[in-house]
Design a protein around this motif. Structure first.
Motif, PDB file in Angstrom:
ATOM      1  N   LYS A   1      -1.700   0.492  -7.986  1.00  0.00           N
ATOM      2  CA  LYS A   1      -1.171   0.765  -6.742  1.00  0.00           C
ATOM      3  C   LYS A   1       0.014   2.012  -6.963  1.00  0.00           C
ATOM      4  O   LYS A   1       0.966   1.686  -7.745  1.00  0.00           O
ATOM      5  N   ALA A   2       0.145   2.942  -5.999  1.00  0.00           N
ATOM      6  CA  ALA A   2       1.215   4.037  -6.217  1.00  0.00           C
ATOM      7  C   ALA A   2       2.119   3.471  -5.072  1.00  0.00           C
ATOM      8  O   ALA A   2       1.831   3.525  -3.827  1.00  0.00           O
ATOM      9  N   ILE A   3       3.339   2.840  -5.483  1.00  0.00           N
ATOM     10  CA  ILE A   3       4.523   2.700  -4.416  1.00  0.00           C
ATOM     11  C   ILE A   3       5.789   3.551  -4.961  1.00  0.00           C
ATOM     12  O   ILE A   3       6.561   3.019  -5.785  1.00  0.00           O
TER      13      ILE A   3
ATOM     14  N   ASP B   1       3.141  -9.884  -3.680  1.00  0.00           N
ATOM     15  CA  ASP B   1       2.165  -9.052  -3.203  1.00  0.00           C
ATOM     16  C   ASP B   1       1.248  -8.202  -4.367  1.00  0.00           C
ATOM     17  O   ASP B   1       0.259  -7.811  -4.448  1.00  0.00           O
ATOM     18  N   VAL B   2       2.133  -7.681  -5.584  1.00  0.00           N
ATOM     19  CA  VAL B   2       1.688  -7.453  -6.742  1.00  0.00           C
ATOM     20  C   VAL B   2       2.163  -8.184  -7.918  1.00  0.00           C
ATOM     21  O   VAL B   2       2.877  -9.174  -8.019  1.00  0.00           O
TER      22      VAL B   2
ATOM     23  N   GLU C   1      -2.986   7.248  -4.128  1.00  0.00           N
ATOM     24  CA  GLU C   1      -2.897   5.815  -3.372  1.00  0.00           C
ATOM     25  C   GLU C   1      -2.911   4.782  -4.471  1.00  0.00           C
ATOM     26  O   GLU C   1      -2.260   3.995  -4.564  1.00  0.00           O
TER      27      GLU C   1
ATOM     28  N   THR D   1      -2.910  -6.810  -9.972  1.00  0.00           N
ATOM     29  CA  THR D   1      -2.601  -5.697  -9.078  1.00  0.00           C
ATOM     30  C   THR D   1      -1.037  -5.189  -9.796  1.00  0.00           C
ATOM     31  O   THR D   1      -0.269  -5.729 -10.187  1.00  0.00           O
TER      32      THR D   1
ATOM     33  N   ALA E   1       7.676  -5.665  -3.256  1.00  0.00           N
ATOM     34  CA  ALA E   1       6.265  -6.033  -3.444  1.00  0.00           C
ATOM     35  C   ALA E   1       6.061  -7.103  -4.582  1.00  0.00           C
ATOM     36  O   ALA E   1       5.400  -8.068  -4.328  1.00  0.00           O
TER      37      ALA E   1
END
Lengths: 535, 325
Positions: free
Chosen positions: A244-246, A260-261, A221, A54, A255
């Motif tokens: 993922k776009a953050i 988480d990523v 997203e 991710t 994250a």
């Protein structure tokens, strides 16, 4: 009291109706839930056998059509799903990809031998026709047609040989081939309209030759990519790549820190130390090639027409200090446009900060008492842009120049920039062609509507000698001679203090330490995720 | 009664018109969406051409007229970035926001009622003092700070809860993506809903406490005590029921405010709802989507307030009488 009771009855009725709705909704969803659990078990099983990674970025591609926008994000995407004819290596050499070899057969023709046995995601075979088709499509794209203006056309010599023909001798034909990501002609033809802000076939479907196939795309997203098992060459071992776009930088860092990523880009300078010190993570940095500059508008401000005043301003600004303090060392102080490694780079041009000399120059120019002027800068476009602008204001106050600064978000900034609404304006530039001439064409050549040169030259700087040299360099195919011309340009701009160079922004990526991040990244910021190996 | 409702609905429509006009005026002066659609090297002439194609060069009132005409038919324009009708995007993002607000509302209701009652009945108890003191801290701490603190403690340091996103969702009714029905989705919901409720919870505790204390002083409660009714019955049935009315009214208004507060919470937690979408549309100068959001949230505000007014009018005819003057 009685009235209150009747009111409560209404409320109870309302609550009952709502409860009924909820219950019916739940009943409806029961089936969905069991189904999704089955699905979940299935995906879990998959997760055990595949290597999934991710990646969190500040933004994901705006479309699946690689020609809809010319931006760093779209080129990052192109390297995942498509594959260029040739590509840059980390040390700025060019290596073969879909083109196996090339040869200049006359001053305007570059002949490519294409790789055989390459297949698109649709199953169609990759041939010379696809290259011809792709160049035609690029020339129709609002964003890319400027870049491909020097190209006449592409001609398929046989099924796996293609000629790129330019209108005039052009020194950057090979470099520009890094932008040619062949599209599947059979797949797109007939429905290949390039649409910026509406639905189109190409905005939602893709067929490239790249290492990944898009399996899910939710604009703004996430983008889910799966390994393309028919890929023509060896690749890394990531089988599923989730992008993922953050957009919020602290959230992106959190994250990664909370595992988480697996990979984030870009990394804000404030969090670099923390990431470096965290066990299991690593930070990878490279010097970047985007220059941050200030332009001094000579038409709005007669003082700026005076070479001594411009030099005084350059001498008064401590750009080494800005990099150290504000950028926390995460930048390279600059005294010219193109960074080291570019054709025009001149080692001898070094940052000059000397307050005494600056004061003397102001005196010589007859502005001992200084003057007042205005300045604008964005506050969400470049790293620490507003803070840099504030530092500049205080530095200029030391030589008597009182600056009224206004900073604003980029959505409003570009309109103001185009309108040349202030005396000093900030702009950053990354060369589209990874070449020095590109900076001059947009930032310092005499602004002209007819030729399109100087489109972002809000300083209104105009030096015929510079224009002459840059234009001559375009059709010079002897690379050594060409470099000499571009170096001469940099020297002229330096002596003239044509603009205020601040620094080149560095680039940073952070990831878990079980992968070869340092191998796949590069100064253009197009990480080659196809080559990523996770242990 | 009927006249009262008609009047409230007419007022609501007028407010919607005004919101639409303000939103549209902002849109017109906000910035150039084309700038975000194209790369830097596209020439001003080509940009002007794209603007022309998108109808952005028309005079203000021509554009506003077109906007109104379409808005009446439920079409709030097309998002430049998403390349889809703005209303579709909002409907797609709304469930995330509404679920977040719903979860926060639940937290607020289930905590503020018992705490508020307790603080009213035992104002000098140490726990009451502690709660009231804590609520001051809660009110004065900005949502995004609470959110970042939660992330650093529970995600980064302890690693208990996920730091971003909505987790796994299931689709209900064919379009409502819900995170409330999966364990993963609920886990993702915990921190954002706590952060969002942190602003309103102290407010409601204080409101319930002060209303309740007032009611406890009233004659009929004293009469109930005198009759020797059980304390629990006096507190819940006699006192609390009459505390509820003003709380519901305030609650209605606050619900709308909570939808607005999701902007901060969603941004920090990367919660894919309307709030985060709005901030991003501002950054991209995706003006059509911005206006659509303003109109939609304005609509929720107006709808909730109108409903509260009407319900209140039904409950307490005095409101209608004063309104008629």
């Amino acid at each position: 009291m009685k009235r209150f009771h009747s009111g409560i009855r209404y409320l109870v009725l309302l609550a009952l109706v709502f409860a009924a709705l909820v219950v019916s909704g739940c009943a409806d969803s029961k089936k969905e839930e069991t189904k999704s659990e089955a699905e979940k078990a299935e995906t879990q099983q998959q997760a055990e056998t595949t290597t999934s990674l991710t990646v969190a970025m500040d933004a994901i591609p705006v479309s699946l059509d690689p020609h809809v926008q010319l931006s760093g994000g779209m080129l990052q995407y192109s390297h995942l799903v498509f594959d260029p004819l040739v590509r840059w290596t980390q040390d700025m050499e060019i290596e073969p990809r879909l083109a196996e070899s090339w040869e200049q057969i006359d001053p305007t023709t570059l002949r490519f031998k294409l790789r055989k046995g390459v297949k698109f995601h649709s199953g169609n075979e990759f041939t010379a026709e696809d290259v011809v088709y792709t160049l035609e499509r690029l020339k129709k794209s609002d964003d890319f047609k400027g870049l491909f203006e020097p190209f006449e056309k592409a001609v398929a010599v046989d099924s796996h040989t293609v000629d790129l023909i330019t209108k005039k001798p052009y020194g950057l034909t090979l470099a520009m081939s890094t932008y040619i990501f062949p599209l599947d002609k059979k797949f797109y033809e007939g429905k290949d309209e390039i649409v910026k802000s509406g639905p189109s076939f190409a905005n939602e479907n893709e067929s490239g030759t790249g290492p990944y196939v898009v399996t899910k795309y939710v604009p703004g997203e996430q983008l889910v990519l799966n390994e393309y098992d028919g890929y023509w060459t060896e690749r890394g071992n990531v089988e599923e790549l989730v992008v993922k776009a953050i957009p919020n930088a602290p959230a992106r860092v959190a994250a990664l820190l909370s595992k988480d990523v697996d990979f984030i880009m870009p990394v804000p300078p404030t969090d670099m130390k923390r990431i470096e010190e965290t066990e299991g993570l690593k930070l990878t940095t490279l010097p970047g090639s985007r220059i941050i500059t200030l332009q001094l508008n000579q038409e709005r401000r007669p003082e700026f027409q005076n070479q001594k005043v411009r030099q005084a301003i350059v001498y008064a600004i401590d750009n080494v200090g800005i990099v150290k303090k504000i950028m926390k060392g995460f930048g390279t102080p600059a005294a010219q446009q193109g960074p080291k490694g570019y054709a025009g780079y001149l080692e001898e041009l070094q940052p000059r900060y000397d307050l005494e000399k600056a004061k003397q120059l102001m005196k010589d120019a007859g502005y001992e008492n200084g003057f007042e002027c205005t300045m604008i800068a964005p506050n969400n476009r470049y790293v620490n842009d507003a803070k840099i602008a504030e530092a500049v204001v205080s530095m200029l106050s030391k030589i008597g120049i009182k600056v009224n600064l206004k900073t604003m978000p980029k959505a409003q900034y570009w309109d103001q920039f185009d309108a040349r609404s202030a005396d000093i304006q900030m702009i950053g530039w990354h060369s589209d062609t990874e070449d020095s001439a590109n900076f001059s064409e947009f930032l310092v050549m005499c602004p002209s509507k007819e030729t399109g040169y100087g489109q972002y030259n809000s300083g209104e700087y105009c030096n015929p000698k510079v224009d002459e040299l840059v234009i001559a360099s375009q059709s010079e195919t002897d690379m050594a001679k060409r470099a000499e011309m571009l170096q001469e340009v940099e020297r002229l701009l330096f002596e003239d203090a044509a603009f205020v160079p601040l620094h080149w922004q560095n680039l940073a990526w952070a990831s878990k330490d079980n992968m070869n991040t340092e191998v796949i990244v590069n100064t253009m910021n197009f990480p080659y995720f196809g080559d990523l190996v996770v242990e | 009664m009927f006249a009262f409702i008609v009047k409230r609905v007419a007022q609501a429509l007028l407010v919607m018109m005004i919101i639409g006009f303000i939103g549209f005026a902002i849109k017109h002066n906000f910035g150039d969406p084309v700038r975000d659609l194209v790369g830097q090297r596209v020439t001003p002439e080509e940009r002007a051409e794209i603007r022309e194609r998108l109808g952005l060069n028309d005079p203000f009132f021509v554009q506003y007229g077109r906007f109104l005409k379409n808005a009446v038919q439920g079409d709030l324009g097309r998002s430049f970035f998403f390349k889809k009708p703005a209303m579709d995007i909002i409907m797609q993002k709304a469930p995330a926001t509404l679920e977040l607000v719903f979860a926060s509302a639940c937290i607020i209701v289930f905590l503020s009622v018992p705490l508020g009652i307790f603080c009213a009945i035992r104002p000098r108890h140490w726990f009451s003092r502690f709660t009231m003191g804590g609520s001051i801290v809660g009110v004065s701490m900005p949502v995004f700070l609470t959110a970042i603190l939660l992330i650093y403690v529970f995600s980064v340091e302890l690693g208990w809860l996920p730091s971003y996103g909505r987790g796994e969702t299931v689709t209900l009714f064919g379009w409502w993506k819900s995170g409330l029905l999966t364990a993963d989705g609920l886990e993702h919901l915990i921190m954002p809903s706590i952060a969002l409720s942190s602003i309103m919870l102290p407010l409601f505790i204080r409101l319930i406490r002060s209303e309740m204390m007032e009611v406890l002083e009233s004659e009929y409660v004293k009469y109930a005590w005198a009759k020797g009714i059980k304390p629990s019955r006096v507190w819940i049935v006699h006192a609390f029921k009459n505390t509820l009315l003003p709380v519901i009214t305030v609650g209605g208004v606050q619900l709308g405010i909570m939808v607005a507060f999701t902007i901060l919470t969603e941004t920090v937690f990367n919660w894919q709802g309307m709030g985060a979408m709005f901030i991003e549309s501002v950054e991209r100068a995706d003006t059509s989507l911005m206006v659509a959001y303003l109109v939609f949230v304005g609509f929720i505000f107006v709808l909730v307030n109108t409903l509260v007014d009407i319900i209140y009018g039904l409950i307490n005819p005095m409101v209608r009488v004063t309104g008629r003057k």
